[in-house]
Structures are given as structure tokens and as C-alpha cells.
Scaffold this motif. Structure first.
Motif, PDB file in Angstrom:
ATOM      1  N   GLY A   1       0.814  -1.201   0.000  1.00 53.90           N
ATOM      2  CA  GLY A   1       0.000   0.000   0.000  1.00 53.90           C
ATOM      3  C   GLY A   1       0.850   1.253   0.000  1.00 53.90           C
ATOM      4  N   ILE A   2       0.169   2.394   0.060  1.00 53.27           N
ATOM      5  CA  ILE A   2       0.818   3.707   0.062  1.00 53.27           C
ATOM      6  C   ILE A   2       0.381   4.458   1.309  1.00 53.27           C
ATOM      7  N   VAL A   3       1.352   5.011   2.031  1.00 49.70           N
ATOM      8  CA  VAL A   3       1.054   5.772   3.241  1.00 49.70           C
ATOM      9  C   VAL A   3       0.410   7.099   2.834  1.00 49.70           C
TER      10      VAL A   3
ATOM     11  N   VAL B   1      -2.702   3.661   5.630  1.00 54.06           N
ATOM     12  CA  VAL B   1      -2.170   3.137   4.381  1.00 54.06           C
ATOM     13  C   VAL B   1      -3.334   2.832   3.444  1.00 54.06           C
ATOM     14  N   LYS B   2      -3.225   3.324   2.200  1.00 57.20           N
ATOM     15  CA  LYS B   2      -4.224   2.999   1.183  1.00 57.20           C
ATOM     16  C   LYS B   2      -3.800   1.696   0.535  1.00 57.20           C
ATOM     17  N   THR B   3      -4.701   0.725   0.515  1.00 53.49           N
ATOM     18  CA  THR B   3      -4.412  -0.585  -0.050  1.00 53.49           C
ATOM     19  C   THR B   3      -5.647  -1.101  -0.766  1.00 53.49           C
ATOM     20  N   THR B   4      -5.527  -2.251  -1.354  1.00 56.11           N
ATOM     21  CA  THR B   4      -6.641  -2.877  -2.060  1.00 56.11           C
ATOM     22  C   THR B   4      -7.161  -4.036  -1.232  1.00 56.11           C
TER      23      THR B   4
ATOM     24  N   LYS C   1      -8.600   2.212   3.353  1.00 51.07           N
ATOM     25  CA  LYS C   1      -7.578   2.786   4.215  1.00 51.07           C
ATOM     26  C   LYS C   1      -7.463   1.901   5.450  1.00 51.07           C
ATOM     27  N   VAL C   2      -6.227   1.572   5.807  1.00 52.37           N
ATOM     28  CA  VAL C   2      -5.962   0.710   6.954  1.00 52.37           C
ATOM     29  C   VAL C   2      -5.089   1.473   7.933  1.00 52.37           C
TER      30      VAL C   2
ATOM     31  N   VAL D   1       4.690   0.864   0.993  1.00 50.50           N
ATOM     32  CA  VAL D   1       5.040   0.011   2.124  1.00 50.50           C
ATOM     33  C   VAL D   1       4.428  -1.373   1.980  1.00 50.50           C
ATOM     34  N   ILE D   2       4.987  -2.290   2.737  1.00 51.46           N
ATOM     35  CA  ILE D   2       4.424  -3.630   2.887  1.00 51.46           C
ATOM     36  C   ILE D   2       3.864  -3.692   4.300  1.00 51.46           C
TER      37      ILE D   2
END
Length: 155
Positions: free
Chosen positions: A6-8, A19-22, A46-47, A61-62
Motif C-alpha cells: 500500500g501507500i502511506v 495506508v491505502k491498499t486494495t 484505508k488501513v 510500504v508492505i
């Protein structure tokens, strides 16, 4: 360890980062899914993660989830309600003759009562589990040199 990329998009002073993730199939069993927020009802979300890696806004990031915690949460969500329903049905079948009830009626009634009580318990346990660090996502690695170009579409 289950991982996602994802992306912070936001960093807080409390040691967490958003973090934006799928969304993936892992999300369904996650105890901390209540701390995640869907973005527009799609697959992106968003997590809130524990920022142990010191990530900054825009970093790729992972994020990771402990596998044992994921399995415990999956059991709680998927298996526990079914086992509760079966237990309720068996108890209903056994106690019905003692109270002059119809055995099938008591079995179905107690089965569904135990099933819904299990869901209530799952909800309560999920809230408690999501506050524990072992059930929360953590940033485990920053993918260096891969900053996003346009953060306006992320936020």
C-alpha cells in the motif's frame, strides 16, 4: 505472515499510519477489519497500521498481519457460529422432551438462538481483539525509492 502492499497517506504522532491498499480475501477474516475504512465502496481501503518502520506520507510500504492471529480471527468469524448453532440444536433436541416441547421446534429455536448469540459474541470479541497489537496490521517494510508522484489522488 499475510502481507499487502500500500501507500502511506497519513502519519500520526501516536505511532500509527494510514495506508491505502486494495481489499483482498484476507480482509474477511481479519479481526481488525473494523479499523479499516472503505474508500467509496470500491476495492480500495484505508488501513490504520502500527508504523514500526517509520514510514512517511507517500512511501510505498508492505503491511503485515500475523498468521496465527489471522487464523484465530477466521475461526471466530466462520467456525464458531456454526459450532454454536449445532450445539444449540443438539441441546434443543435433548431438553425438549423434559419440557413437553416438540423436539424439532426446540432444536431449530435453540439452534438459531445460539447462532445469533455467537454473532453477538463474535462482534464483542472482534472489538476487543482489534485493540490488541497482535491483531493489528503493522508496516513491516518500506519500499525505498518508490514515492508516489501525485498525492492529490491518494488523499
Amino acid at each position: 505472515m499475510a502481507t499487502e502492499e500500500g501507500i502511506v497517506i497519513k502519519v500520526s504522532n501516536s505511532g500509527t499510519a494510514w495506508v491505502k491498499t486494495t481489499k483482498s480475501s484476507s480482509c474477511e477474516a481479519c479481526a481488525a477489519r473494523d479499523s479499516c475504512h472503505s474508500m467509496g465502496g470500491g476495492k480500495e481501503m484505508k488501513v490504520e497500521t502500527i508504523n514500526t518502520a517509520g514510514a512517511k506520507v507517500g512511501d510505498k510500504v508492505i503491511i503485515g498481519f500475523e498468521t496465527a492471529s489471522l487464523l484465530k480471527a477466521a475461526f471466530l468469524v466462520y467456525v464458531f457460529p456454526i459450532l454454536s448453532m449445532i450445539a444449540g440444536a443438539v441441546i434443543g433436541q435433548e431438553v425438549a422432551p423434559n419440557y413437553n416441547f416438540s423436539a424439532p421446534y426446540a432444536s431449530v429455536t435453540l439452534g438459531f438462538m445460539f447462532f445469533f448469540l455467537a454473532f453477538l459474541l463474535v462482534r464483542i470479541m472482534g472489538i476487543k481483539m482489534s485493540k490488541k497489537e497482535e491483531y493489528r496490521a503493522k508496516i513491516i517494510r518500506i519500499k525505498r525509492g518508490k514515492k508516489t508522484e501525485d498525492l492529490s489522488e491518494v488523499a
